[in-house]
Design a protein around this motif. Structure first.
Motif, mmCIF file in Angstrom:
data_model
loop_
_atom_site.group_PDB
_atom_site.id
_atom_site.type_symbol
_atom_site.label_atom_id
_atom_site.label_comp_id
_atom_site.label_asym_id
_atom_site.label_seq_id
_atom_site.Cartn_x
_atom_site.Cartn_y
_atom_site.Cartn_z
ATOM 1 N N HIS A 1 29.648 40.004 36.033
ATOM 2 C CA HIS A 1 28.867 41.140 36.517
ATOM 3 C C HIS A 1 27.413 40.942 36.068
ATOM 4 O O HIS A 1 27.041 41.244 34.943
ATOM 5 C CB HIS A 1 29.468 42.410 35.912
ATOM 6 C CG HIS A 1 28.935 43.693 36.473
ATOM 7 N ND1 HIS A 1 27.920 44.401 35.882
ATOM 8 C CD2 HIS A 1 29.318 44.416 37.563
ATOM 9 C CE1 HIS A 1 27.691 45.510 36.574
ATOM 10 N NE2 HIS A 1 28.511 45.538 37.602
ATOM 11 N N CYS A 10 24.663 42.363 37.441
ATOM 12 C CA CYS A 10 24.096 43.321 38.387
ATOM 13 C C CYS A 10 24.146 44.733 37.817
ATOM 14 O O CYS A 10 24.602 44.944 36.690
ATOM 15 C CB CYS A 10 24.868 43.272 39.707
ATOM 16 S SG CYS A 10 26.637 43.559 39.551
ATOM 17 N N ASN A 11 23.648 45.685 38.622
ATOM 18 C CA ASN A 11 23.762 47.114 38.307
ATOM 19 C C ASN A 11 23.263 47.443 36.910
ATOM 20 O O ASN A 11 23.828 48.293 36.208
ATOM 21 C CB ASN A 11 25.200 47.599 38.506
ATOM 22 C CG ASN A 11 25.733 47.261 39.886
ATOM 23 O OD1 ASN A 11 26.789 46.661 40.018
ATOM 24 N ND2 ASN A 11 24.989 47.618 40.923
ATOM 25 N N TYR A 59 33.670 42.910 51.004
ATOM 26 C CA TYR A 59 34.306 43.684 49.943
ATOM 27 C C TYR A 59 34.267 45.168 50.304
ATOM 28 O O TYR A 59 33.358 45.646 50.969
ATOM 29 C CB TYR A 59 33.658 43.438 48.580
ATOM 30 C CG TYR A 59 32.232 43.919 48.412
ATOM 31 C CD1 TYR A 59 31.943 45.263 48.171
ATOM 32 C CD2 TYR A 59 31.167 43.030 48.463
ATOM 33 C CE1 TYR A 59 30.642 45.705 47.997
ATOM 34 C CE2 TYR A 59 29.853 43.461 48.283
ATOM 35 C CZ TYR A 59 29.602 44.796 48.054
ATOM 36 O OH TYR A 59 28.305 45.226 47.884
ATOM 37 N N ASN A 89 29.121 37.480 45.232
ATOM 38 C CA ASN A 89 29.337 38.855 45.672
ATOM 39 C C ASN A 89 27.999 39.579 45.572
ATOM 40 O O ASN A 89 27.423 39.696 44.491
ATOM 41 C CB ASN A 89 30.381 39.503 44.757
ATOM 42 C CG ASN A 89 30.783 40.888 45.202
ATOM 43 O OD1 ASN A 89 30.008 41.610 45.803
ATOM 44 N ND2 ASN A 89 32.005 41.278 44.868
ATOM 45 N N THR A 114 24.687 48.532 45.865
ATOM 46 C CA THR A 114 25.194 49.841 45.475
ATOM 47 C C THR A 114 24.111 50.902 45.652
ATOM 48 O O THR A 114 22.922 50.599 45.720
ATOM 49 C CB THR A 114 25.654 49.826 44.015
ATOM 50 O OG1 THR A 114 24.581 49.395 43.179
ATOM 51 C CG2 THR A 114 26.822 48.877 43.831
ATOM 52 N N ARG A 128 28.660 38.206 40.679
ATOM 53 C CA ARG A 128 28.196 39.411 41.385
ATOM 54 C C ARG A 128 26.769 39.721 40.954
ATOM 55 O O ARG A 128 26.477 39.773 39.744
ATOM 56 C CB ARG A 128 29.115 40.594 41.080
ATOM 57 C CG ARG A 128 28.781 41.878 41.863
ATOM 58 C CD ARG A 128 29.882 42.918 41.643
ATOM 59 N NE ARG A 128 29.567 44.239 42.168
ATOM 60 C CZ ARG A 128 29.893 44.690 43.377
ATOM 61 N NH1 ARG A 128 30.543 43.901 44.218
ATOM 62 N NH2 ARG A 128 29.599 45.920 43.760
ATOM 63 N N GLN A 137 36.921 41.263 36.290
ATOM 64 C CA GLN A 137 35.466 41.350 36.169
ATOM 65 C C GLN A 137 35.086 41.563 34.702
ATOM 66 O O GLN A 137 35.698 42.369 34.000
ATOM 67 C CB GLN A 137 34.903 42.497 37.007
ATOM 68 C CG GLN A 137 33.375 42.463 37.068
ATOM 69 C CD GLN A 137 32.773 43.655 37.779
ATOM 70 O OE1 GLN A 137 32.606 44.704 37.173
ATOM 71 N NE2 GLN A 137 32.444 43.492 39.052
ATOM 72 N N SER A 141 29.224 47.476 51.080
ATOM 73 C CA SER A 141 28.446 48.714 51.018
ATOM 74 C C SER A 141 28.444 49.413 52.361
ATOM 75 O O SER A 141 27.972 48.866 53.358
ATOM 76 C CB SER A 141 27.002 48.493 50.548
ATOM 77 O OG SER A 141 26.365 49.732 50.322
ATOM 78 N N SER A 181 22.911 41.946 41.745
ATOM 79 C CA SER A 181 22.059 42.894 42.458
ATOM 80 C C SER A 181 20.894 42.087 43.012
ATOM 81 O O SER A 181 20.190 41.416 42.247
ATOM 82 C CB SER A 181 21.537 43.977 41.515
ATOM 83 O OG SER A 181 22.575 44.827 41.095
ATOM 84 N N SER A 229 36.761 45.286 45.810
ATOM 85 C CA SER A 229 35.790 45.039 44.754
ATOM 86 C C SER A 229 36.034 45.947 43.561
ATOM 87 O O SER A 229 36.813 46.906 43.624
ATOM 88 C CB SER A 229 34.369 45.237 45.288
ATOM 89 O OG SER A 229 34.177 46.549 45.755
ATOM 90 N N SER A 250 26.008 42.707 45.449
ATOM 91 C CA SER A 250 26.222 44.122 45.159
ATOM 92 C C SER A 250 25.080 44.957 45.724
ATOM 93 O O SER A 250 23.951 44.901 45.230
ATOM 94 C CB SER A 250 26.313 44.337 43.638
ATOM 95 O OG SER A 250 26.482 45.697 43.339
#
Length: 379
Positions: A168, A170-171, A317, A259, A263, A225, A102, A298, A227, A25, A261
Protein backbone atom coordinates in the motif's frame (compact mmCIF):
# COMPACT_ATOMS: atom_id res chain seq x y z
CA UNK A 1 -24.54 -12.76 -26.15
CA UNK A 2 -20.85 -11.78 -26.10
CA UNK A 3 -19.01 -12.74 -22.93
CA UNK A 4 -17.51 -9.83 -21.02
CA UNK A 5 -13.77 -9.32 -21.44
CA UNK A 6 -13.70 -9.25 -17.64
CA UNK A 7 -14.18 -13.03 -17.60
CA UNK A 8 -11.13 -13.79 -19.73
CA UNK A 9 -7.92 -15.03 -18.11
CA UNK A 10 -5.04 -12.70 -17.30
CA UNK A 11 -1.34 -13.43 -16.75
CA UNK A 12 0.54 -11.55 -14.06
CA UNK A 13 4.13 -10.37 -14.18
CA UNK A 14 5.58 -13.53 -12.64
CA UNK A 15 3.73 -15.76 -15.09
CA UNK A 16 0.91 -16.74 -12.75
CA UNK A 17 -2.41 -16.90 -14.59
CA UNK A 18 -5.61 -15.75 -12.92
CA UNK A 19 -9.01 -16.89 -14.11
CA UNK A 20 -10.54 -13.48 -14.81
CA UNK A 21 -9.78 -9.75 -14.76
CA UNK A 22 -11.80 -8.85 -11.68
CA UNK A 23 -10.30 -7.98 -8.31
CA UNK A 24 -11.98 -7.39 -5.00
CA UNK A 25 -9.81 -4.58 -3.71
CA UNK A 26 -8.87 -3.93 -0.11
CA UNK A 27 -11.58 -2.49 2.13
CA UNK A 28 -11.65 -1.39 5.76
CA UNK A 29 -13.84 -4.15 7.17
CA UNK A 30 -13.42 -2.99 10.82
CA UNK A 31 -13.88 -6.59 11.96
CA UNK A 32 -10.66 -7.50 13.76
CA UNK A 33 -9.99 -7.65 17.48
CA UNK A 34 -8.38 -4.65 19.24
CA UNK A 35 -5.01 -6.42 19.09
CA UNK A 36 -5.31 -7.17 15.38
CA UNK A 37 -6.42 -10.80 15.39
CA UNK A 38 -8.65 -12.19 12.65
CA UNK A 39 -12.25 -12.87 13.69
CA UNK A 40 -14.87 -15.29 12.42
CA UNK A 41 -16.81 -12.27 11.12
CA UNK A 42 -13.90 -11.44 8.80
CA UNK A 43 -13.59 -15.03 7.65
CA UNK A 44 -17.33 -15.16 6.90
CA UNK A 45 -17.07 -11.82 5.05
CA UNK A 46 -14.35 -13.20 2.79
CA UNK A 47 -15.98 -16.62 2.40
CA UNK A 48 -19.14 -14.95 1.09
CA UNK A 49 -17.02 -13.11 -1.51
CA UNK A 50 -14.66 -15.94 -2.44
CA UNK A 51 -16.04 -15.96 -5.98
CA UNK A 52 -16.07 -12.23 -6.53
CA UNK A 53 -12.77 -11.99 -8.41
CA UNK A 54 -9.72 -13.95 -9.44
CA UNK A 55 -7.74 -11.75 -7.06
CA UNK A 56 -9.07 -11.03 -3.58
CA UNK A 57 -7.19 -8.47 -1.49
CA UNK A 58 -7.54 -8.19 2.26
CA UNK A 59 -8.02 -5.06 4.27
CA UNK A 60 -4.70 -3.47 5.18
CA UNK A 61 -2.55 -5.43 7.62
CA UNK A 62 -0.05 -3.48 9.68
CA UNK A 63 3.61 -4.61 9.83
CA UNK A 64 4.53 -2.80 13.06
CA UNK A 65 2.48 -2.17 16.24
CA UNK A 66 2.56 1.60 15.69
CA UNK A 67 1.28 1.30 12.11
CA UNK A 68 -2.43 0.74 12.72
CA UNK A 69 -4.65 3.35 11.09
CA UNK A 70 -8.22 2.18 11.70
CA UNK A 71 -10.13 0.01 14.17
CA UNK A 72 -10.42 -3.65 13.29
CA UNK A 73 -7.31 -3.91 11.13
CA UNK A 74 -5.35 -7.15 10.97
CA UNK A 75 -1.87 -7.35 12.43
CA UNK A 76 0.93 -9.03 10.50
CA UNK A 77 3.54 -7.66 12.93
CA UNK A 78 4.00 -10.84 14.95
CA UNK A 79 4.48 -14.55 14.31
CA UNK A 80 1.43 -15.18 16.49
CA UNK A 81 -0.70 -13.50 13.81
CA UNK A 82 -0.07 -16.28 11.29
CA UNK A 83 -2.64 -18.75 12.63
CA UNK A 84 -5.59 -16.39 12.20
CA UNK A 85 -4.33 -15.11 8.87
CA UNK A 86 -4.08 -18.73 7.68
CA UNK A 87 -7.80 -19.22 8.29
CA UNK A 88 -8.52 -15.99 6.41
CA UNK A 89 -6.38 -17.03 3.44
CA UNK A 90 -8.08 -20.43 3.29
CA UNK A 91 -11.52 -18.80 3.11
CA UNK A 92 -10.38 -16.46 0.35
CA UNK A 93 -8.92 -19.34 -1.70
CA UNK A 94 -11.90 -21.67 -1.23
CA UNK A 95 -13.24 -21.04 -4.75
CA UNK A 96 -9.95 -20.78 -6.60
CA UNK A 97 -9.12 -17.09 -6.21
CA UNK A 98 -5.63 -15.88 -5.41
CA UNK A 99 -5.51 -14.50 -1.86
CA UNK A 100 -3.48 -11.30 -1.49
CA UNK A 101 -2.54 -9.74 1.86
CA UNK A 102 -2.30 -5.97 1.68
CA UNK A 103 0.44 -4.52 3.91
CA UNK A 104 0.30 -0.87 4.99
CA UNK A 105 1.92 1.40 7.57
CA UNK A 106 -0.18 4.45 8.39
CA UNK A 107 2.75 6.55 9.62
CA UNK A 108 1.53 9.89 10.94
CA UNK A 109 -2.12 8.76 10.68
CA UNK A 110 -1.72 6.18 13.46
CA UNK A 111 -4.23 7.73 15.87
CA UNK A 112 -5.01 4.43 17.61
CA UNK A 113 -1.37 3.65 18.48
CA UNK A 114 -1.05 7.26 19.67
CA UNK A 115 -3.93 6.64 22.09
CA UNK A 116 -2.11 3.53 23.27
CA UNK A 117 1.00 5.54 24.06
CA UNK A 118 3.04 4.19 21.15
CA UNK A 119 5.48 6.37 19.26
CA UNK A 120 3.88 7.65 16.06
CA UNK A 121 6.38 8.24 13.26
CA UNK A 122 6.69 10.19 10.04
CA UNK A 123 9.49 11.10 7.60
CA UNK A 124 9.87 14.55 9.16
CA UNK A 125 8.80 16.20 12.38
CA UNK A 126 6.37 18.93 11.38
CA UNK A 127 2.95 20.26 12.22
CA UNK A 128 -0.07 18.71 10.53
CA UNK A 129 -3.12 20.86 11.33
CA UNK A 130 -5.50 17.89 11.58
CA UNK A 131 -3.29 15.83 13.93
CA UNK A 132 -3.48 16.45 17.69
CA UNK A 133 -0.90 13.94 18.99
CA UNK A 134 2.92 14.06 18.92
CA UNK A 135 4.79 12.74 15.89
CA UNK A 136 8.43 11.67 15.89
CA UNK A 137 10.78 11.92 12.94
CA UNK A 138 12.09 8.51 11.96
CA UNK A 139 15.76 7.88 12.55
CA UNK A 140 17.94 6.01 10.07
CA UNK A 141 17.65 2.97 12.37
CA UNK A 142 13.86 3.30 12.32
CA UNK A 143 13.88 3.20 8.52
CA UNK A 144 16.12 0.13 8.47
CA UNK A 145 13.80 -1.61 10.95
CA UNK A 146 10.76 -0.67 8.86
CA UNK A 147 12.25 -2.21 5.72
CA UNK A 148 13.10 -5.38 7.62
CA UNK A 149 9.60 -5.55 9.11
CA UNK A 150 8.01 -5.36 5.65
CA UNK A 151 10.13 -8.38 4.80
CA UNK A 152 9.06 -10.21 7.95
CA UNK A 153 5.42 -9.42 7.20
CA UNK A 154 5.86 -10.87 3.72
CA UNK A 155 7.34 -14.05 5.17
CA UNK A 156 4.35 -14.34 7.50
CA UNK A 157 2.03 -13.95 4.51
CA UNK A 158 3.86 -16.83 2.84
CA UNK A 159 3.64 -18.91 6.02
CA UNK A 160 -0.09 -18.18 6.28
CA UNK A 161 -0.75 -19.53 2.79
CA UNK A 162 -1.40 -16.29 0.94
CA UNK A 163 -0.64 -16.23 -2.77
CA UNK A 164 0.88 -12.77 -2.63
CA UNK A 165 1.08 -9.38 -0.99
CA UNK A 166 0.02 -5.94 -2.10
CA UNK A 167 2.11 -3.03 -0.87
CA UNK A 168 0.00 0.00 0.00
CA UNK A 169 1.99 2.95 -1.38
CA UNK A 170 -1.00 5.29 -1.43
CA UNK A 171 -3.76 7.11 0.44
CA UNK A 172 -1.28 9.07 2.57
CA UNK A 173 0.33 6.05 4.20
CA UNK A 174 3.97 6.07 5.35
CA UNK A 175 5.52 5.08 2.02
CA UNK A 176 3.61 7.85 0.28
CA UNK A 177 4.58 10.25 3.06
CA UNK A 178 8.23 9.58 2.24
CA UNK A 179 7.65 10.30 -1.45
CA UNK A 180 5.70 13.48 -0.75
CA UNK A 181 7.64 16.75 -0.90
CA UNK A 182 4.99 18.14 1.47
CA UNK A 183 5.69 15.68 4.28
CA UNK A 184 9.32 14.68 3.63
CA UNK A 185 11.86 17.39 4.47
CA UNK A 186 14.76 15.07 5.22
CA UNK A 187 18.32 15.73 4.13
CA UNK A 188 19.66 12.16 4.38
CA UNK A 189 19.48 9.27 1.92
CA UNK A 190 15.69 9.08 2.39
CA UNK A 191 14.70 12.63 1.45
CA UNK A 192 15.41 15.73 -0.61
CA UNK A 193 15.71 14.92 -4.29
CA UNK A 194 13.18 12.92 -6.27
CA UNK A 195 15.48 9.89 -6.20
CA UNK A 196 15.90 10.04 -2.42
CA UNK A 197 12.19 10.52 -1.78
CA UNK A 198 11.52 7.48 -3.99
CA UNK A 199 14.17 5.40 -2.23
CA UNK A 200 12.07 3.93 0.60
CA UNK A 201 9.36 2.31 -1.55
CA UNK A 202 12.10 0.82 -3.71
CA UNK A 203 14.01 -0.44 -0.67
CA UNK A 204 10.86 -2.13 0.62
CA UNK A 205 10.31 -3.76 -2.77
CA UNK A 206 13.92 -5.00 -2.82
CA UNK A 207 13.46 -6.56 0.62
CA UNK A 208 10.27 -8.30 -0.52
CA UNK A 209 12.11 -9.86 -3.43
CA UNK A 210 14.92 -11.00 -1.11
CA UNK A 211 12.41 -12.75 1.17
CA UNK A 212 10.46 -14.33 -1.69
CA UNK A 213 13.66 -15.61 -3.32
CA UNK A 214 14.92 -17.02 -0.03
CA UNK A 215 11.58 -18.80 0.42
CA UNK A 216 11.86 -20.23 -3.12
CA UNK A 217 8.42 -18.89 -4.02
CA UNK A 218 8.71 -17.57 -7.60
CA UNK A 219 4.92 -17.87 -7.95
CA UNK A 220 4.31 -15.53 -4.99
CA UNK A 221 2.62 -12.37 -6.29
CA UNK A 222 3.88 -8.85 -5.59
CA UNK A 223 1.15 -6.26 -6.14
CA UNK A 224 1.72 -2.52 -5.86
CA UNK A 225 -1.01 0.04 -5.11
CA UNK A 226 -0.38 3.74 -5.68
CA UNK A 227 -2.11 7.08 -5.49
CA UNK A 228 -1.28 8.66 -8.85
CA UNK A 229 -0.98 12.18 -7.41
CA UNK A 230 -0.98 14.07 -4.14
CA UNK A 231 -2.55 17.41 -4.96
CA UNK A 232 -4.77 19.23 -2.47
CA UNK A 233 -5.43 22.70 -3.78
CA UNK A 234 -2.21 24.67 -3.50
CA UNK A 235 -0.53 21.89 -1.51
CA UNK A 236 1.32 19.51 -3.83
CA UNK A 237 3.15 16.51 -2.47
CA UNK A 238 3.79 15.10 -5.93
CA UNK A 239 2.23 15.27 -9.37
CA UNK A 240 1.11 12.48 -11.65
CA UNK A 241 4.31 13.02 -13.64
CA UNK A 242 6.34 12.41 -10.48
CA UNK A 243 4.47 9.18 -9.80
CA UNK A 244 4.88 8.02 -13.38
CA UNK A 245 8.65 8.40 -12.86
CA UNK A 246 8.52 6.48 -9.57
CA UNK A 247 6.42 3.75 -11.14
CA UNK A 248 8.96 3.25 -13.93
CA UNK A 249 11.57 2.56 -11.24
CA UNK A 250 9.20 0.17 -9.46
CA UNK A 251 8.44 -1.67 -12.70
CA UNK A 252 12.15 -2.03 -13.37
CA UNK A 253 12.60 -3.50 -9.88
CA UNK A 254 9.81 -5.98 -10.51
CA UNK A 255 6.12 -6.14 -9.61
CA UNK A 256 3.41 -8.48 -10.84
CA UNK A 257 0.53 -6.02 -11.10
CA UNK A 258 -0.10 -2.31 -10.54
CA UNK A 259 -3.26 -1.13 -8.80
CA UNK A 260 -4.14 2.52 -9.43
CA UNK A 261 -5.96 3.82 -6.36
CA UNK A 262 -8.43 6.54 -7.31
CA UNK A 263 -10.17 7.06 -4.00
CA UNK A 264 -12.47 9.88 -3.02
CA UNK A 265 -15.69 11.03 -4.59
CA UNK A 266 -13.88 13.37 -6.98
CA UNK A 267 -12.30 10.47 -8.90
CA UNK A 268 -13.66 7.92 -11.37
CA UNK A 269 -11.92 5.17 -13.31
CA UNK A 270 -11.85 7.53 -16.30
CA UNK A 271 -10.72 10.69 -14.49
CA UNK A 272 -7.99 12.87 -15.99
CA UNK A 273 -5.29 14.71 -14.04
CA UNK A 274 -5.27 18.48 -14.44
CA UNK A 275 -3.31 19.61 -17.46
CA UNK A 276 -3.38 16.21 -19.19
CA UNK A 277 -5.40 15.12 -22.20
CA UNK A 278 -5.35 11.46 -21.14
CA UNK A 279 -6.88 9.67 -18.18
CA UNK A 280 -4.83 8.38 -15.26
CA UNK A 281 -5.41 4.86 -16.57
CA UNK A 282 -4.18 5.76 -20.05
CA UNK A 283 -1.08 7.50 -18.71
CA UNK A 284 -0.03 4.57 -16.53
CA UNK A 285 -1.02 1.90 -19.05
CA UNK A 286 1.32 3.55 -21.54
CA UNK A 287 4.37 2.87 -19.33
CA UNK A 288 3.47 -0.72 -18.35
CA UNK A 289 5.45 -3.64 -19.73
CA UNK A 290 3.27 -5.96 -21.78
CA UNK A 291 3.48 -8.67 -19.12
CA UNK A 292 2.49 -6.54 -16.09
CA UNK A 293 -1.23 -5.77 -15.87
CA UNK A 294 -2.77 -2.50 -14.70
CA UNK A 295 -5.88 -2.62 -12.50
CA UNK A 296 -8.18 0.40 -12.42
CA UNK A 297 -11.36 1.12 -10.48
CA UNK A 298 -13.39 3.77 -8.63
CA UNK A 299 -17.09 4.25 -9.31
CA UNK A 300 -17.29 0.83 -10.96
CA UNK A 301 -20.63 -0.70 -9.98
CA UNK A 302 -22.17 -2.37 -13.05
CA UNK A 303 -21.07 -4.71 -15.85
CA UNK A 304 -21.16 -1.71 -18.19
CA UNK A 305 -18.78 0.16 -15.87
CA UNK A 306 -16.45 -2.85 -15.88
CA UNK A 307 -16.39 -3.00 -19.67
CA UNK A 308 -15.76 0.74 -19.91
CA UNK A 309 -12.89 0.58 -17.41
CA UNK A 310 -11.27 -2.28 -19.33
CA UNK A 311 -10.95 -0.03 -22.37
CA UNK A 312 -7.86 1.50 -20.75
CA UNK A 313 -6.68 -1.17 -18.31
CA UNK A 314 -6.05 -4.90 -18.08
CA UNK A 315 -8.07 -5.53 -14.93
CA UNK A 316 -10.76 -3.89 -12.82
CA UNK A 317 -10.99 -3.64 -9.06
CA UNK A 318 -14.22 -3.17 -7.14
CA UNK A 319 -14.89 -2.66 -3.45
CA UNK A 320 -18.30 -1.15 -2.77
CA UNK A 321 -20.02 -3.42 -5.28
CA UNK A 322 -18.47 -6.38 -3.47
CA UNK A 323 -20.25 -5.16 -0.34
CA UNK A 324 -23.56 -4.76 -2.12
CA UNK A 325 -23.62 -7.96 -4.19
CA UNK A 326 -21.06 -10.67 -3.35
CA UNK A 327 -22.51 -12.74 -6.23
CA UNK A 328 -21.73 -10.10 -8.89
CA UNK A 329 -19.26 -12.29 -10.77
CA UNK A 330 -21.30 -15.48 -10.48
CA UNK A 331 -24.23 -13.64 -12.05
CA UNK A 332 -22.00 -12.15 -14.74
CA UNK A 333 -20.70 -15.63 -15.62
CA UNK A 334 -24.23 -17.02 -15.79
CA UNK A 335 -25.44 -14.21 -18.04
CA UNK A 336 -27.77 -13.01 -15.29
CA UNK A 337 -26.71 -9.38 -15.41
CA UNK A 338 -30.29 -8.25 -14.80
CA UNK A 339 -30.08 -9.92 -11.38
CA UNK A 340 -26.99 -8.01 -10.27
CA UNK A 341 -27.82 -5.77 -7.31
CA UNK A 342 -26.16 -2.35 -7.25
CA UNK A 343 -28.17 -0.65 -4.51
CA UNK A 344 -27.74 -1.21 -0.79
CA UNK A 345 -30.66 -0.98 1.61
CA UNK A 346 -30.96 -0.96 5.38
CA UNK A 347 -32.36 -4.48 5.24
CA UNK A 348 -29.64 -5.73 2.89
CA UNK A 349 -26.90 -4.56 5.26
CA UNK A 350 -27.95 -7.49 7.46
CA UNK A 351 -27.96 -10.04 4.63
CA UNK A 352 -24.51 -9.79 3.02
CA UNK A 353 -22.17 -11.01 5.79
CA UNK A 354 -20.63 -7.70 6.80
CA UNK A 355 -18.69 -7.56 10.07
CA UNK A 356 -20.93 -6.01 12.70
CA UNK A 357 -18.85 -2.85 13.06
CA UNK A 358 -18.88 -2.24 9.29
CA UNK A 359 -22.63 -2.81 9.05
CA UNK A 360 -23.19 -0.37 11.92
CA UNK A 361 -20.93 2.19 10.23
CA UNK A 362 -23.15 2.07 7.16
CA UNK A 363 -26.37 1.91 9.15
CA UNK A 364 -25.57 5.21 10.89
CA UNK A 365 -25.55 8.60 9.11
CA UNK A 366 -22.08 10.12 8.86
CA UNK A 367 -18.87 8.08 8.88
CA UNK A 368 -18.43 5.62 6.03
CA UNK A 369 -22.02 6.23 4.98
CA UNK A 370 -21.00 9.78 4.03
CA UNK A 371 -17.31 9.32 3.18
CA UNK A 372 -17.57 6.08 1.15
CA UNK A 373 -21.27 6.07 0.22
CA UNK A 374 -23.21 3.07 -1.01
CA UNK A 375 -25.92 3.77 -3.57
CA UNK A 376 -29.29 3.48 -1.89
CA UNK A 377 -28.23 4.63 1.58
CA UNK A 378 -28.94 8.36 2.05
CA UNK A 379 -26.18 10.36 3.74
Amino acid sequence: MTESKALSALTLGNGVQVANRLMMSAMCDLGGTPDGQVTQEQIDFMQARAGFGALLVTAAAYPQPNAKGLPGQYSVANDADVAGLSRLAAAMKSRGAKAILQIAHSGREAAIPAQQGLRVVAPSKMTFPWIKYPIAEMTAADVDELIADYGKATQRAIDAGFDGVEIHNCNHDLLQQFFSAYSNHRSDQWGGSFEKRAALPLAVLKELHRVITAANKPEFIVGWRISPEEVHGETVGYTVDDMLKQTKLVLAAGIDYLNLSLTGLEYRYDSKPAGHAHTFAQLFHAIMPANVPLYIGSQVHTPADVDAALADADGVYMAREALVDPEFTDKLKAGRTADIITTMSEARLKQVHLPKALAEEYATPGGFREQIPLVGLPN
